[in-house]
Design a protein around this motif. Structure first.
Motif, PDB file in Angstrom:
ATOM      1  N   GLU A   4       0.828  -1.210   0.000  1.00 26.14           N
ATOM      2  CA  GLU A   4       0.000   0.000   0.000  1.00 26.14           C
ATOM      3  C   GLU A   4       0.862   1.260   0.000  1.00 26.14           C
ATOM      4  N   LEU A   5       1.949   1.240   0.791  1.00 28.63           N
ATOM      5  CA  LEU A   5       2.822   2.407   0.856  1.00 28.63           C
ATOM      6  C   LEU A   5       3.555   2.632  -0.465  1.00 28.63           C
ATOM      7  N   LEU A   6       3.966   1.532  -1.113  1.00 23.46           N
ATOM      8  CA  LEU A   6       4.630   1.666  -2.410  1.00 23.46           C
ATOM      9  C   LEU A   6       3.665   2.228  -3.453  1.00 23.46           C
ATOM     10  N   ALA A   7       2.430   1.771  -3.428  1.00 24.01           N
ATOM     11  CA  ALA A   7       1.432   2.288  -4.367  1.00 24.01           C
ATOM     12  C   ALA A   7       1.162   3.766  -4.108  1.00 24.01           C
ATOM     13  N   TYR A   8       1.116   4.133  -2.841  1.00 26.70           N
ATOM     14  CA  TYR A   8       0.904   5.540  -2.484  1.00 26.70           C
ATOM     15  C   TYR A   8       2.082   6.393  -2.955  1.00 26.70           C
ATOM     16  N   GLY A   9       3.299   5.908  -2.706  1.00 27.72           N
ATOM     17  CA  GLY A   9       4.475   6.653  -3.140  1.00 27.72           C
ATOM     18  C   GLY A   9       4.512   6.847  -4.643  1.00 27.72           C
ATOM     19  N   ALA A  10       4.181   5.787  -5.392  1.00 25.67           N
ATOM     20  CA  ALA A  10       4.165   5.891  -6.850  1.00 25.67           C
ATOM     21  C   ALA A  10       3.109   6.880  -7.331  1.00 25.67           C
ATOM     22  N   ARG A  11       2.010   6.975  -6.613  1.00 27.23           N
ATOM     23  CA  ARG A  11       0.934   7.876  -7.012  1.00 27.23           C
ATOM     24  C   ARG A  11       1.324   9.338  -6.824  1.00 27.23           C
ATOM     25  N   ILE A  12       2.001   9.651  -5.721  1.00 28.40           N
ATOM     26  CA  ILE A  12       2.278  11.058  -5.419  1.00 28.40           C
ATOM     27  C   ILE A  12       3.642  11.529  -5.920  1.00 28.40           C
ATOM     28  N   PRO A  14       5.271  11.782  -8.937  1.00 29.36           N
ATOM     29  CA  PRO A  14       5.388  12.757 -10.027  1.00 29.36           C
ATOM     30  C   PRO A  14       4.968  14.167  -9.595  1.00 29.36           C
ATOM     31  N   GLY A  15       3.878  14.256  -8.852  1.00 32.02           N
ATOM     32  CA  GLY A  15       3.431  15.565  -8.387  1.00 32.02           C
ATOM     33  C   GLY A  15       4.413  16.193  -7.418  1.00 32.02           C
ATOM     34  N   LEU A  16       4.971  15.383  -6.519  1.00 30.05           N
ATOM     35  CA  LEU A  16       5.934  15.912  -5.551  1.00 30.05           C
ATOM     36  C   LEU A  16       7.204  16.408  -6.228  1.00 30.05           C
ATOM     37  N   LEU A  17       7.639  15.698  -7.274  1.00 30.85           N
ATOM     38  CA  LEU A  17       8.820  16.162  -8.003  1.00 30.85           C
ATOM     39  C   LEU A  17       8.566  17.508  -8.654  1.00 30.85           C
ATOM     40  N   LEU A  18       7.403  17.673  -9.248  1.00 28.54           N
ATOM     41  CA  LEU A  18       7.063  18.950  -9.875  1.00 28.54           C
ATOM     42  C   LEU A  18       6.958  20.062  -8.833  1.00 28.54           C
ATOM     43  N   ILE A  19       6.266  19.776  -7.736  1.00 26.17           N
ATOM     44  CA  ILE A  19       6.103  20.769  -6.681  1.00 26.17           C
ATOM     45  C   ILE A  19       7.443  21.092  -6.031  1.00 26.17           C
ATOM     46  N   GLY A  20       8.294  20.066  -5.841  1.00 27.63           N
ATOM     47  CA  GLY A  20       9.615  20.311  -5.291  1.00 27.63           C
ATOM     48  C   GLY A  20      10.454  21.197  -6.187  1.00 27.63           C
ATOM     49  N   GLY A  21      10.340  21.021  -7.500  1.00 27.13           N
ATOM     50  CA  GLY A  21      11.042  21.900  -8.431  1.00 27.13           C
ATOM     51  C   GLY A  21      10.564  23.336  -8.325  1.00 27.13           C
ATOM     52  N   CYS A  22       9.260  23.503  -8.190  1.00 28.02           N
ATOM     53  CA  CYS A  22       8.707  24.861  -8.022  1.00 28.02           C
ATOM     54  C   CYS A  22       9.221  25.501  -6.737  1.00 28.02           C
ATOM     55  N   LEU A  41       0.166  23.333  -1.828  1.00 28.39           N
ATOM     56  CA  LEU A  41      -0.177  22.419  -2.922  1.00 28.39           C
ATOM     57  C   LEU A  41       0.384  21.020  -2.652  1.00 28.39           C
ATOM     58  N   GLY A  42       1.606  20.961  -2.144  1.00 25.07           N
ATOM     59  CA  GLY A  42       2.198  19.672  -1.817  1.00 25.07           C
ATOM     60  C   GLY A  42       1.427  18.958  -0.727  1.00 25.07           C
ATOM     61  N   PHE A  43       1.008  19.693   0.286  1.00 23.78           N
ATOM     62  CA  PHE A  43       0.246  19.072   1.367  1.00 23.78           C
ATOM     63  C   PHE A  43      -1.099  18.558   0.862  1.00 23.78           C
ATOM     64  N   VAL A  44      -1.771  19.331   0.029  1.00 22.61           N
ATOM     65  CA  VAL A  44      -3.063  18.901  -0.518  1.00 22.61           C
ATOM     66  C   VAL A  44      -2.895  17.609  -1.325  1.00 22.61           C
ATOM     67  N   LEU A  45      -1.819  17.523  -2.097  1.00 22.24           N
ATOM     68  CA  LEU A  45      -1.557  16.295  -2.853  1.00 22.24           C
ATOM     69  C   LEU A  45      -1.355  15.109  -1.918  1.00 22.24           C
TER      70      LEU A  45
END
Length: 246
Positions: A4-12, A14-22, A41-45
């Motif tokens: 479950e944790l791996l699936a959660y990590g895979a889901r978030i 791409p968004g975290l990488l984009l938000i981290g870049g911002c 935005l990161g927290f909402v994701l």
């Protein structure tokens, strides 16, 4: 737990990488607003992505929202401790954001205001939900889960209060005055639940009304006693709603 944790990590991820870049690009700005918006935005994701993985469930029974978390204690502990570590790391690394947080002094009075504010926030939902059978509003919660659930509620909502009542309300106070900053903090807090209420779940307006009410309580507690009181109120309210004690 691991799948479950791996699936959660895979889901978030791409968004975290984009938000981290911002966030990295915004570090050069003297005004911390862009960094605050990016962190929100990161927290909402991170929060909303918990829903499709079943880490929490939200619904409405008779027009009243209900909330339940996973019964896997390891996941709750990991999320709770992880959010504390991430929040502490962020505060240590970014002095501009850290300077916005007015913690207040922890003591019996602050604890009383915080726990009392949380009970006040949860009370209308709990009282209005009494006529509905417990099975129709999430079901019972194991007594053995309650200590971990309390830790998770306090730790997870500390991070949320640092974002909204620490960074955001602190920034707004410098520009809009204390009362207007509190009102804006509460309204923006509720607005950040729009997708959770309208697209991620079917909770709709009852969830938005509750988050606005809770946000107002936490914002004015922050104004009176600091972020510690607001975080205690938020954590207490979520624990009372999710514990099925009533």
């Amino acid at each position: 737990m691991l799948p479950e944790l791996l699936a959660y990590g895979a889901r978030i991820l791409p968004g975290l990488l984009l938000i981290g870049g911002c966030f990295a690009l915004a570090r050069a700005e003297r005004d911390p607003l862009l960094r605050i918006v990016t962190l929100v935005l990161g927290f909402v994701l991170i929060r909303d992505a918990m829903t499709p993985l079943g880490f929490w469930r939200l619904g409405v029974a008779g027009g009243v929202p209900w909330l339940r978390f996973t019964d896997q204690q390891g996941i709750l502990l990991l999320f709770g401790l992880g959010t504390v570590l991430l929040t502490a790391g962020l505060l240590l690394a970014d002095s501009g954001l850290r300077s916005l947080v007015r913690w207040g002094r922890f003591g019996p009075a602050t604890a009383g205001w915080g726990v009392g504010g949380g009970a006040l926030a949860a009370a209308p939902v709990l009282l209005l939900s009494l006529p509905a059978p417990q099975d129709g509003r999430g079901g019972a919660v194991a007594v053995t889960l309650l200590p971990v659930l309390l830790l998770f509620a306090l730790a997870g909502n500390l991070a949320e209060e640092v974002l909204f009542r620490g960074f955001l309300q602190g920034w707004l106070e410098q520009r809009a005055g204390a009362v207007r900053a509190a009102l804006l903090s509460a309204a923006l807090f509720a607005a950040c639940h729009v997708f959770l209420a309208s697209t991620v779940t079917d909770a709709g307006w009852p969830l938005l009304l509750f988050t606005l009410y809770e946000g107002l309580i936490c914002a004015f507690l922050r104004l009176r006693s600091g972020v510690i009181a607001a975080a205690l109120a938020h954590g207490t309210a979520i624990f009372l709603l999710a514990s099925a004690l009533i």
